[in-house]
Motif scaffolding. Structure first.
Motif, short mmCIF file in Angstrom:
data_model
loop_
_atom_site.label_atom_id
_atom_site.label_comp_id
_atom_site.label_asym_id
_atom_site.label_seq_id
_atom_site.Cartn_x
_atom_site.Cartn_y
_atom_site.Cartn_z
N ASN A 145 7.27 28.01 13.21
CA ASN A 145 7.93 29.15 13.87
C ASN A 145 9.11 28.69 14.72
OD1 ASN A 145 6.13 31.02 12.78
ND2 ASN A 145 4.67 30.76 14.46
N MET A 146 8.94 27.56 15.39
CA MET A 146 9.98 27.05 16.27
C MET A 146 11.23 26.63 15.51
SD MET A 146 9.23 24.38 19.41
CE MET A 146 7.81 25.23 20.10
N PHE A 147 11.04 26.21 14.26
CA PHE A 147 12.17 25.74 13.46
C PHE A 147 13.20 26.84 13.21
CE2 PHE A 147 14.40 24.31 9.62
CZ PHE A 147 14.69 23.00 9.97
N THR A 148 12.73 28.09 13.18
CA THR A 148 13.68 29.20 12.99
C THR A 148 14.65 29.29 14.15
OG1 THR A 148 12.15 30.77 14.03
CG2 THR A 148 11.98 30.51 11.65
N LEU A 149 14.19 28.94 15.35
CA LEU A 149 15.09 28.94 16.52
C LEU A 149 16.08 27.78 16.42
CD1 LEU A 149 12.49 29.60 19.38
CD2 LEU A 149 13.94 31.28 18.23
N MET A 150 15.61 26.64 15.93
CA MET A 150 16.49 25.48 15.77
C MET A 150 17.64 25.78 14.81
SD MET A 150 14.09 22.08 15.55
CE MET A 150 13.13 21.50 16.95
N ASN A 151 17.35 26.53 13.76
CA ASN A 151 18.37 26.82 12.75
C ASN A 151 19.63 27.44 13.36
OD1 ASN A 151 17.72 25.84 10.20
ND2 ASN A 151 16.30 27.51 9.78
N ASP A 152 19.44 28.30 14.37
CA ASP A 152 20.60 28.93 15.03
C ASP A 152 21.47 27.87 15.70
OD1 ASP A 152 19.76 31.42 14.23
OD2 ASP A 152 18.71 31.85 16.12
N SER A 153 20.83 26.90 16.35
CA SER A 153 21.59 25.84 17.02
C SER A 153 22.28 24.93 16.02
CB SER A 153 20.66 25.02 17.92
OG SER A 153 20.14 25.81 18.97
N PHE A 154 21.62 24.66 14.89
CA PHE A 154 22.26 23.86 13.84
C PHE A 154 23.53 24.55 13.35
CE2 PHE A 154 17.73 22.39 12.58
CZ PHE A 154 17.75 21.41 13.55
N ALA A 155 23.42 25.87 13.14
CA ALA A 155 24.57 26.64 12.64
C ALA A 155 25.73 26.60 13.63
CB ALA A 155 24.15 28.09 12.38
N GLU A 156 25.43 26.71 14.92
CA GLU A 156 26.49 26.66 15.95
C GLU A 156 27.16 25.29 15.99
OE1 GLU A 156 24.37 30.02 18.83
OE2 GLU A 156 24.24 27.88 19.33
N CYS A 157 26.37 24.25 15.78
CA CYS A 157 26.92 22.89 15.76
C CYS A 157 27.86 22.73 14.56
CB CYS A 157 25.78 21.88 15.68
SG CYS A 157 26.33 20.15 15.71
N MET A 158 27.47 23.26 13.42
CA MET A 158 28.30 23.14 12.23
C MET A 158 29.58 23.97 12.37
SD MET A 158 26.58 20.94 10.77
CE MET A 158 27.81 20.74 9.51
N GLN A 159 29.49 25.14 12.99
CA GLN A 159 30.68 25.95 13.25
C GLN A 159 31.67 25.19 14.12
OE1 GLN A 159 29.16 29.57 14.97
NE2 GLN A 159 28.16 30.21 13.07
N HIS A 160 31.13 24.49 15.12
CA HIS A 160 31.97 23.68 16.02
C HIS A 160 32.68 22.58 15.24
CE1 HIS A 160 33.17 21.33 19.51
NE2 HIS A 160 32.51 20.29 19.03
N LEU A 161 31.95 21.90 14.35
CA LEU A 161 32.55 20.82 13.57
C LEU A 161 33.59 21.35 12.60
CD1 LEU A 161 29.45 18.56 12.81
CD2 LEU A 161 31.27 18.15 14.46
N ASN A 162 33.35 22.51 12.03
CA ASN A 162 34.34 23.11 11.12
C ASN A 162 35.63 23.47 11.84
OD1 ASN A 162 32.87 22.90 8.72
ND2 ASN A 162 31.73 24.78 9.15
N GLN A 267 7.01 42.81 30.32
CA GLN A 267 7.59 43.63 29.27
C GLN A 267 6.97 43.38 27.89
OE1 GLN A 267 11.88 43.36 29.30
NE2 GLN A 267 12.02 43.60 31.52
N GLY A 268 5.96 42.51 27.84
CA GLY A 268 5.28 42.26 26.57
C GLY A 268 6.15 41.57 25.54
N ILE A 269 7.11 40.77 26.01
CA ILE A 269 8.02 40.06 25.11
C ILE A 269 7.32 38.82 24.55
CG2 ILE A 269 10.22 38.81 24.95
CD1 ILE A 269 11.19 40.55 27.32
N THR A 270 7.45 38.60 23.26
CA THR A 270 6.93 37.36 22.66
C THR A 270 8.06 36.67 21.90
OG1 THR A 270 6.21 38.53 20.67
CG2 THR A 270 4.58 38.23 22.41
N ARG A 271 8.04 35.35 21.91
CA ARG A 271 9.09 34.56 21.26
C ARG A 271 8.48 33.21 20.87
NH1 ARG A 271 13.53 31.18 22.66
NH2 ARG A 271 15.50 31.81 21.71
N PRO A 272 8.76 32.67 19.69
CA PRO A 272 8.10 31.43 19.24
C PRO A 272 8.66 30.17 19.91
CG PRO A 272 9.68 32.13 17.59
CD PRO A 272 9.66 33.21 18.65
N ASP A 273 8.58 30.11 21.23
CA ASP A 273 9.08 28.94 21.95
C ASP A 273 7.99 28.36 22.84
OD1 ASP A 273 8.92 30.63 24.16
OD2 ASP A 273 11.06 31.05 24.19
N MET A 274 8.32 27.29 23.54
CA MET A 274 7.30 26.57 24.31
C MET A 274 6.78 27.39 25.48
SD MET A 274 7.42 22.67 25.71
CE MET A 274 5.96 21.92 26.43
#
Length: 505
Positions: A145-162, A267-274
């Motif tokens: 589940n946590m890997f889905t959050l990582m994917n967003d950061s990977f994408a931002e890193c690649m946008q920066h390099l582009n 607020q009953g918020i859930t998120r797949p993080d630590m």
């Protein structure tokens, strides 16, 4: 006359300091254990303590000089430690007879907030209860589940390099300091997966999370000095009420976690993080953990992961640069993986199936151990014997033990040509040849690192995107020899991790 008295007083004081600096150096002589002559103040780590070489190189060279002894004396500054050089004995200390060596040494003596509540500092039953609380946080299911959050950061890193590449289709390369790049990535990934905070350090490098984090990883000489003083002269450190970390910056992390926990519960918020996983673990645990004890685990996660994660990826890219044939083979696997996704996103399960990627990361962790040694403290009298029952050493309560991971990883008896980067060591055909307790990148036994899956996941995910889109080549700023140029605790060279990234066509 007064001048003479002052000179004599200074001389007497200097003599006392010198006597104090060597006051522990007879320890192994009286206990019949071989050792190398230590330097005043610095023991057997003078070169790395004075920033002349890396800790990894220092400890590896000491191990190679003394490996003919199964047990040898070692001085970490003034601290006498019993170094275990033999894999079978390492297994005894870390696993079989763990009850005699259940705790880490207290590296620093301080009453600073959070520091004494971190799991790596906790002892005995308190540590065991916290370990049981945290273990469910790092299961494969939670990492998935946590890997889905990582994917967003990977994408931002690649946008920066582009963006850094003026025209990716031209195939023209550009120079990047990989350490700075991956520091930002590591910060962003930890922010989202551990603290529930969305930041983009590539777009906003001055964001508070990144800047506060940078200040907490011994990035300044003053902080390194305070840490060394706390280890070398703990009584002086506490007498002057000194602090290793800036209290205001530690409080920032405390408020960050507590406010997030409060908001989610309200607020009953859930998120797949630590933070979410810690909230759930706290509810399910029988122990009534305090807020500070819960926050401390997020803090140690940040402290342990920030620099180590960026170092691991930086060094992996450095080895791929030095070994273009290995880089090309990895690129082939990455391309095949991308094609199998049919336009979908990379997932944790797909990453786990990339066998050559795993071999590359495993060999990086062998050759460039992020933690060059681990320690234990003897909790009760113990006699260490070899496989034939011969007595090797009588431990007393309070004796410190060190396991030279970097040294064992660099031993040609276990890994032929140890300075050669050879991922094939970890192939399906050959990895069974690796002797147990000669490969310990995340420690050994019950005290091994809980977050090893997380570190692998981050490194593999980022390398996948990087190798898919760019070829890594040498640039004018690329260092010639990391082994010779790295300094002190970190494997980061002073001149940076500069490399050339060439867009793939």
């Amino acid at each position: 006359m007064a001048c003479l008295e002052i000179c004599l007083a200074l001389l007497g004081f200097a003599l006392l300091i010198y006597k104090w600096s060597i006051g522990t150096f007879k320890t192994f002589e009286t206990r019949n254990l071989p050792y190398e002559k230590p330097w005043p103040f610095f023991g057997n780590v003078a070169a790395s303590a004075l920033q002349r070489i890396s800790s990894q190189k220092q400890l590896t060279e000491f191990y190679l000089r003394t490996r003919h002894h199964k047990v040898v004396g070692f001085f970490n500054l003034r601290k006498p430690m019993v170094q275990i050089n033999d894999p079978e004995l390492i297994k005894k200390i870390c696993v079989k007879d763990f009850d005699y060596f259940p705790n880490h040494q207290l590296m620093i003596t301080t009453n600073e907030r959070l520091l004494n509540d971190m799991i790596n500092v906790m002892k005995d039953q308190r540590w065991k209860r916290m370990r049981n609380t945290l273990s469910p946080v790092f299961t494969s299911a939670k990492m998935r589940n946590m890997f889905t959050l990582m994917n967003d950061s990977f994408a931002e890193c690649m946008q920066h390099l582009n963006k850094l590449s003026d025209n990716p289709s031209s195939g023209k390369g550009f120079e990047v300091d990989m350490k700075i790049l991956f520091n930002k990535l590591s910060s962003d990934v930890i922010a989202t997966t551990a603290f529930g905070l969305k930041v983009n350090s590539f777009e906003n490098p001055e964001n508070e999370f990144y800047s506060v984090g940078q200040s907490l990883i011994f990035s300044t000489a003053a902080q390194f000095f305070r840490f060394t003083l706390s280890a070398l002269m703990p009584k002086v450190f506490t007498f002057f009420n000194m602090e290793v970390f800036d209290g205001k910056k530690v409080d920032y992390f405390v408020s960050l976690v507590l406010e997030a926990m409060k908001l989610r519960e309200q607020q009953g918020i859930t998120r797949p993080d630590m933070i979410q996983l810690m909230i759930e673990a706290k509810k399910e645990a029988q122990d009534n953990w305090t807020d500070d004890e819960i926050v401390a685990q997020c803090f140690v996660f940040f402290f342990a992961a920030f620099d180590n994660n960026s170092n691991l990826i930086s060094i992996a890219t450095y080895e791929l640069l030095k070994n273009p044939e290995i880089q090309e083979r990895l690129h082939q696997e990455v391309r095949e993986t991308q094609e199998s996704l049919n336009g979908g996103s990379l997932t944790y399960d797909i990453v786990q199936k990339m066998t050559y990627m795993d071999m590359v990361i495993s060999e990086t962790l062998r050759k460039w151990t992020l933690s060059p040694s681990i320690d234990r403290v003897c909790s009760k009298p113990y006699t260490l014997t070899d496989g034939d029952g011969n007595k090797l050493f009588d431990f007393r309560k309070g004796d410190l033990v060190t396991i030279p991971i970097a040294g064992v990883h660099g031993d040609d008896r276990y890994f032929p040509e140890p300075r050669k980067f050879d991922p094939e060591r970890f192939s399906e055909e050959r990895k069974s040849e690796i002797l147990p307790f000669t490969y310990m990148p995340f420690g050994a036994g019950p005290r091994s690192c809980l977050a090893s899956r997380y570190a692998h996941m981050l490194a593999k995910g980022m390398l996948y995107h990087l190798i898919l889109n760019f070829k890594i080549e040498a640039s004018p700023g690329t260092i010639k020899d990391l082994w010779e140029e790295a300094r002190s605790f970190s494997l980061t060279p002073r001149s940076g991790f500069y490399m050339q990234l060439v867009p793939r066509q």
